[in-house]
Design an enzyme around this catalytic site. Structure first.
Site, PDB file in Angstrom:
ATOM      1  N   TYR A 243       0.854  -1.201   0.000  1.00  0.00           N
ATOM      2  CA  TYR A 243       0.000   0.000   0.000  1.00  0.00           C
ATOM      3  C   TYR A 243       0.885   1.245   0.000  1.00  0.00           C
ATOM      4  O   TYR A 243       0.722   2.149  -0.827  1.00  0.00           O
ATOM      5  CB  TYR A 243      -0.907  -0.011   1.233  1.00  0.00           C
ATOM      6  CG  TYR A 243      -1.605   1.309   1.466  1.00  0.00           C
ATOM      7  CD1 TYR A 243      -2.576   1.770   0.592  1.00  0.00           C
ATOM      8  CD2 TYR A 243      -1.283   2.110   2.574  1.00  0.00           C
ATOM      9  CE1 TYR A 243      -3.213   2.986   0.795  1.00  0.00           C
ATOM     10  CE2 TYR A 243      -1.908   3.323   2.786  1.00  0.00           C
ATOM     11  CZ  TYR A 243      -2.868   3.759   1.898  1.00  0.00           C
ATOM     12  OH  TYR A 243      -3.493   4.967   2.098  1.00  0.00           O
TER      13      TYR A 243
HETATM   14  O1  LIG Z   1      -2.123   6.886   7.861  1.00  0.00           O
HETATM   15  C1  LIG Z   1      -2.257   6.217   6.847  1.00  0.00           C
HETATM   16  O2  LIG Z   1      -1.709   6.516   5.819  1.00  0.00           O
HETATM   17  C2  LIG Z   1      -3.044   4.982   6.869  1.00  0.00           C
HETATM   18  O3  LIG Z   1      -3.942   5.047   7.993  1.00  0.00           O
HETATM   19  C3  LIG Z   1      -4.671   3.894   8.195  1.00  0.00           C
HETATM   20  O4  LIG Z   1      -3.801   2.798   8.457  1.00  0.00           O
HETATM   21  P1  LIG Z   1      -3.456   2.436   9.940  1.00  0.00           P
HETATM   22  O5  LIG Z   1      -2.767   3.543  10.623  1.00  0.00           O
HETATM   23  O6  LIG Z   1      -2.777   1.125   9.896  1.00  0.00           O
HETATM   24  O7  LIG Z   1      -4.920   2.355  10.581  1.00  0.00           O
HETATM   25  P2  LIG Z   1      -5.710   1.127  11.205  1.00  0.00           P
HETATM   26  O8  LIG Z   1      -5.833   0.054  10.225  1.00  0.00           O
HETATM   27  O9  LIG Z   1      -6.956   1.697  11.752  1.00  0.00           O
HETATM   28  O10 LIG Z   1      -4.766   0.657  12.397  1.00  0.00           O
HETATM   29  C4  LIG Z   1      -4.501   1.551  13.485  1.00  0.00           C
HETATM   30  C5  LIG Z   1      -3.634   0.856  14.499  1.00  0.00           C
HETATM   31  O11 LIG Z   1      -4.358  -0.253  15.042  1.00  0.00           O
HETATM   32  C6  LIG Z   1      -3.568  -1.419  14.957  1.00  0.00           C
HETATM   33  N1  LIG Z   1      -4.465  -2.564  14.755  1.00  0.00           N
HETATM   34  C7  LIG Z   1      -5.172  -2.700  13.648  1.00  0.00           C
HETATM   35  C8  LIG Z   1      -6.036  -3.745  13.452  1.00  0.00           C
HETATM   36  C9  LIG Z   1      -6.147  -4.707  14.464  1.00  0.00           C
HETATM   37  O12 LIG Z   1      -6.899  -5.690  14.373  1.00  0.00           O
HETATM   38  N2  LIG Z   1      -5.405  -4.554  15.576  1.00  0.00           N
HETATM   39  C10 LIG Z   1      -4.563  -3.508  15.766  1.00  0.00           C
HETATM   40  O13 LIG Z   1      -3.908  -3.415  16.803  1.00  0.00           O
HETATM   41  C11 LIG Z   1      -2.642  -1.212  13.809  1.00  0.00           C
HETATM   42  O14 LIG Z   1      -1.484  -2.006  13.954  1.00  0.00           O
HETATM   43  C12 LIG Z   1      -2.363   0.280  13.912  1.00  0.00           C
HETATM   44  O15 LIG Z   1      -1.318   0.479  14.823  1.00  0.00           O
HETATM   45  C13 LIG Z   1      -5.531   3.593   6.987  1.00  0.00           C
HETATM   46  O16 LIG Z   1      -6.217   2.378   7.175  1.00  0.00           O
HETATM   47  C14 LIG Z   1      -4.703   3.513   5.735  1.00  0.00           C
HETATM   48  O17 LIG Z   1      -5.561   3.396   4.635  1.00  0.00           O
HETATM   49  C15 LIG Z   1      -3.813   4.721   5.589  1.00  0.00           C
HETATM   50  O18 LIG Z   1      -4.554   5.815   5.177  1.00  0.00           O
END
Ligand SMILES: O=C(O)[C@H]1O[C@H](OP(=O)(O)OP(=O)(O)OC[C@H]2O[C@@H](n3ccc(=O)[nH]c3=O)[C@H](O)[C@@H]2O)[C@H](O)[C@@H](O)[C@H]1O
Length: 432
Positions: A243
């Protein structure tokens, strides 16, 4: 009886043995008729084959697999034109791609509210529940925003859109989002974030006047960067997920179109955007659903039991950053596929500047929902996640007047209120 002259016509070309003239004539006539009808049948077959081939070609051309929705026609053009109508002095006509998405919906509403013309574009794919996208569309339609159902890979549809409306700006938010899903379906990222982006930029570059383009990059481009907070000048050549790699590629691709064709480009690195009408695949959203349904949630933690953290950014702040970008974008400088002068190229962080750990985020949700979560804490799998994000926003502050004002507690309160109402918890469903 045929006349002699006619008879002679059917006589064998080589004289010799006597032949019964009438029989010969009959046979000749039959042979001729048979060969004519065979030829006719063959011709018919060829015409049918050509027709089938042509319609198959047009099916493939329009990519009906992806672009099943109808577009074009007088009524459609009227809807597009009317939606693009500007209702303020020096207003914009903006094509918003991904308009039925989370950020797209909010940005479209904000632009329309202040009198800009807005035409939405969305392919309503099923990466997450399309009924949420349809509900967002209903909301947009109630504000007279028309959404074209189509794909950014459909060059013919895009050309038609730009022919109907001379868009001043394109707010490009259509993308394959999600960090971890890239391991499941890598090609969808290439399809939307690379191929789709190029198709869209081609349409922008070909249109006259060329629009200014503002588009969504991602905080994920910082990848393995450990220097905090993240500044736009930091390294972005070590993405941790496909991504992130496609978003980084997007930054390079847009630069090329800026350099060669004079497209005005602003890339926005969004930091974990959340809020009402959000994306069900994101952690705060799926955690809320699971907590309310009494299901366990999985919380990842980093190496040495370090808690993961995100610079969660509230949707209203992001909308202000997007609108500020459109307002400060300079005009593109090209026309007819040629650059006339150097054009603007910018990249900004849009974050909140105060990272919050995932367990703290869960704690806020528990408090808002008044339900304890069943937590399952595991070590972060090697799935593209990064341990933390933290934005330095001084550039956006200076250039766009961007000042986020919503902390996670306030923002999640608004999200939970929306969630309970949207999913009917206020009307019967009980929160345990
Ligand atoms: O800033 C971005 O550019 C991206 O932001 C977002 O990604 P992330 O920051 O990864 O958000 P998100 O999935 O909500 O996980 C948040 C936290 O929860 C943790 N997480 C997640 C899932 C889970 O089951 N358990 C968990 O601990 C996980 O490890 C993480 O630490 C957008 O989805 C992406 O499209 C993109 O725009």
């Amino acid at each position: 009886m045929p006349s002699l002259a006619e008879e002679e016509l059917f006589l064998p070309s080589t004289p010799g043995k006597f032949k019964d003239k009438s029989k010969t004539m009959h046979r000749q006539f039959h042979r001729c008729f048979a060969s004519t009808s065979t030829m006719f049948l063959w011709a018919l077959f060829l015409v049918a084959l050509t027709a089938a081939y042509l319609s198959f070609q047009s099916f493939v051309d329009s990519g009906s697999k992806y672009f099943s929705a109808a577009w074009g026609g007088v009524h459609w053009e009227k809807q597009v034109r009317s939606s693009a109508q500007i209702h303020r002095h020096n207003g914009f006509s903006v094509l918003v791609t991904g308009a039925a998405g989370f950020v797209g919906t909010h940005v479209s509403l904000a632009l329309k509210k202040r009198g800009d013309g807005v035409v939405g574009l969305d392919n309503f794919n099923d990466y997450y529940d399309p009924s949420l996208k349809r509900a967002r569309r209903n909301m947009l339609e109630s504000q007279n925003i028309f959404i074209v159902e189509g794909d950014i890979n459909d060059a013919r549809m895009l050309a038609k859109l730009f022919e109907v409306v001379p868009f001043t700006h394109v707010m490009h938010l259509a993308a394959q989002a999600g960090v971890r899903y890239a391991m499941e379906n890598p090609h969808s990222y290439v399809h939307s974030n690379i191929a789709g982006l190029v198709t869209l930029l081609e349409a922008c570059k070909n249109s006259d006047p060329q629009p200014a383009v503002v588009w969504a990059s991602s905080s994920s481009v910082y990848g393995l960067n450990e220097k905090a907070p993240f500044s736009e000048s930091d390294r972005t050549d070590r993405p941790a997920s496909l991504y992130a790699a496609t978003k980084k590629a997007g930054e390079e691709i847009t630069h090329t179109y800026n350099h060669i064709y004079g497209l005005s480009i602003t890339g926005l690195r969004f930091f974990t955007v959340y809020g009402p009408w959000g994306r069900p695949d994101m952690a705060y959203f799926s955690f809320t659903r699971n907590i309310l349904q009494g299901k366990p949630i999985t919380i990842y933690r980093g190496k040495n039991r370090v808690e993961l953290a995100r610079d969660f950014t509230y949707i209203d702040d992001i909308v202000k950053g997007c609108v500020g970008s459109l307002d400060t974008a300079k005009k593109s400088t090209g026309s007819g596929g040629k650059k006339r002068a150097p054009a603007q190229f910018r990249i900004f962080n849009l974050g909140n500047t105060s990272p919050v750990t995932v367990p703290m985020m869960v704690g806020i949700l528990e408090k808002q929902l008044k339900v304890k979560a069943k937590k399952n804490v595991i070590e972060m799998p090697g799935n593209g996640d990064v341990p933390f994000t933290h934005a330095n926003i001084s550039s956006a502050q200076r250039e766009l007047g961007y000042r986020p004002t919503t902390d996670l507690q306030t923002g999640l309160k608004k999200f939970v209120r929306w969630y309970l109402s949207y999913y009917g918890y206020n009307h019967g469903k009980s929160v345990k």
